[in-house]
Design a protein around this motif. Structure first.
Motif, PDB file in Angstrom:
ATOM      1  N   TYR A  27      -3.354   3.143  -1.642  1.00 21.51           N
ATOM      2  CA  TYR A  27      -3.668   2.228  -2.749  1.00 21.51           C
ATOM      3  C   TYR A  27      -2.531   1.235  -2.981  1.00 21.51           C
ATOM      4  N   CYS A  28      -2.896   0.082  -3.542  1.00 23.57           N
ATOM      5  CA  CYS A  28      -1.860  -0.875  -3.955  1.00 23.57           C
ATOM      6  C   CYS A  28      -2.386  -1.673  -5.131  1.00 23.57           C
ATOM      7  N   TYR A  35      -4.512   3.797   4.476  1.00 20.08           N
ATOM      8  CA  TYR A  35      -3.316   3.136   3.937  1.00 20.08           C
ATOM      9  C   TYR A  35      -2.989   3.588   2.514  1.00 20.08           C
ATOM     10  N   LYS A  39      -7.515   1.315   0.547  1.00 21.53           N
ATOM     11  CA  LYS A  39      -7.777   1.001   1.947  1.00 21.53           C
ATOM     12  C   LYS A  39      -7.657   2.275   2.765  1.00 21.53           C
ATOM     13  N   LYS A  49      -6.425  -1.828  -5.321  1.00 19.82           N
ATOM     14  CA  LYS A  49      -7.214  -1.811  -4.088  1.00 19.82           C
ATOM     15  C   LYS A  49      -6.954  -0.525  -3.299  1.00 19.82           C
ATOM     16  N   TYR A  85       0.838  -1.195   0.000  1.00 21.66           N
ATOM     17  CA  TYR A  85       0.000   0.000   0.000  1.00 21.66           C
ATOM     18  C   TYR A  85       0.878   1.253   0.000  1.00 21.66           C
ATOM     19  N   LYS A 132      -2.777  -5.286  -6.239  1.00 22.53           N
ATOM     20  CA  LYS A 132      -2.788  -6.609  -5.604  1.00 22.53           C
ATOM     21  C   LYS A 132      -2.515  -7.692  -6.633  1.00 22.53           C
TER      22      LYS A 132
END
Length: 227
Positions: free
Chosen positions: A222-223, A220, A217, A215, A174, A225
């Motif tokens: 973005y990341c 946190y 969160k 994704k 993230y 995945k």
């Protein structure tokens, strides 16, 4: 000096164009001027390294011109908007149509020069780090500045492209909105975390099924995945 970088100034205020042209040529840039959006679109836009584009012009607006450059001509040339408008909605509109930066009038010539140098430097920095990132049938080629899915080219704005590269290069990690702003927009550009969300939303839509791999969160960031 500016390594003979070519810049197009698009503004219907002739006095302002003259001032910008004189000062930017003094910095070593190769300058051309268009006094309307219609005139600008007739030029060989792929030859320019950057465009300074006024928003409020008689005839076609700067936002409309940028939209055509991005969607119809599909050119990644950096765009800096020049305008007297400074409200957040106008700034978001500028980024939504593919702008790289936004300078409100009245501005200092030093500020304009600093913004230009920052954007051109960022582009040079990206080209020094050429590599190919692959995830299933999604390929991001930093050398060719190209995203493909199943061999088909996906047309992204410069910011969308840089965000995708950043996320794919840090798979499953993230990255906070503030860090994305710092890495993609640099400290010299005044934007908000909302700009990150807007660009992510557009990016997800453009990369189809792979959009689900990005994704978000709360708290946190973005990341991208792996699953």
């Amino acid at each position: 000096m500016a390594d003979n970088k070519k810049i197009l100034i698009v503004d219907d205020e002739e006095d302002l164009c003259e001032i910008l042209q004189f000062n930017l040529e003094s910095e070593g840039y190769n300058i051309e001027v268009a006094y309307s959006g219609e005139e600008a679109l007739k030029k060989k836009l792929h030859e320019f390294d950057l465009i300074l584009l006024d928003v409020m012009m008689g005839g076609m607006s700067g936002f409309k011109v940028a939209n055509i450059i991005r969607k119809e001509k599909k050119l990644p040339v950096p765009i800096i908007f020049l305008t007297a408008k400074g409200e957040e909605n106008d700034i978001l509109t500028g980024f939504n149509v593919g702008g790289d930066d936004y300078i409100s009038k009245p501005f200092s010539i030093k500020e304009v020069i600093a913004r230009i140098k920052a954007i051109l430097k960022r582009g040079a920095k990206t080209s020094e780090n050429n590599k190919q990132l692959v995830f299933n049938n999604l390929t991001a080629d930093t050398k060719r500045k190209e995203i493909t899915i199943d061999g088909q080219v996906i047309h992204l704005t410069r910011k969308e492209f840089e965000i995708l590269i950043l996320l794919m290069d840090n798979m499953d990690q993230y990255i906070g909105r503030d860090e994305i702003l710092k890495r993609i927009w640099d400290d010299d550009v005044i934007v908000t975390e909302r700009n990150v969300d807007v660009n992510i939303a557009r990016l997800r839509k453009k990369i189809g099924d792979y959009g689900a791999n990005i994704k978000g969160k709360s708290g946190y960031g973005y990341c991208f995945k792996n699953r």
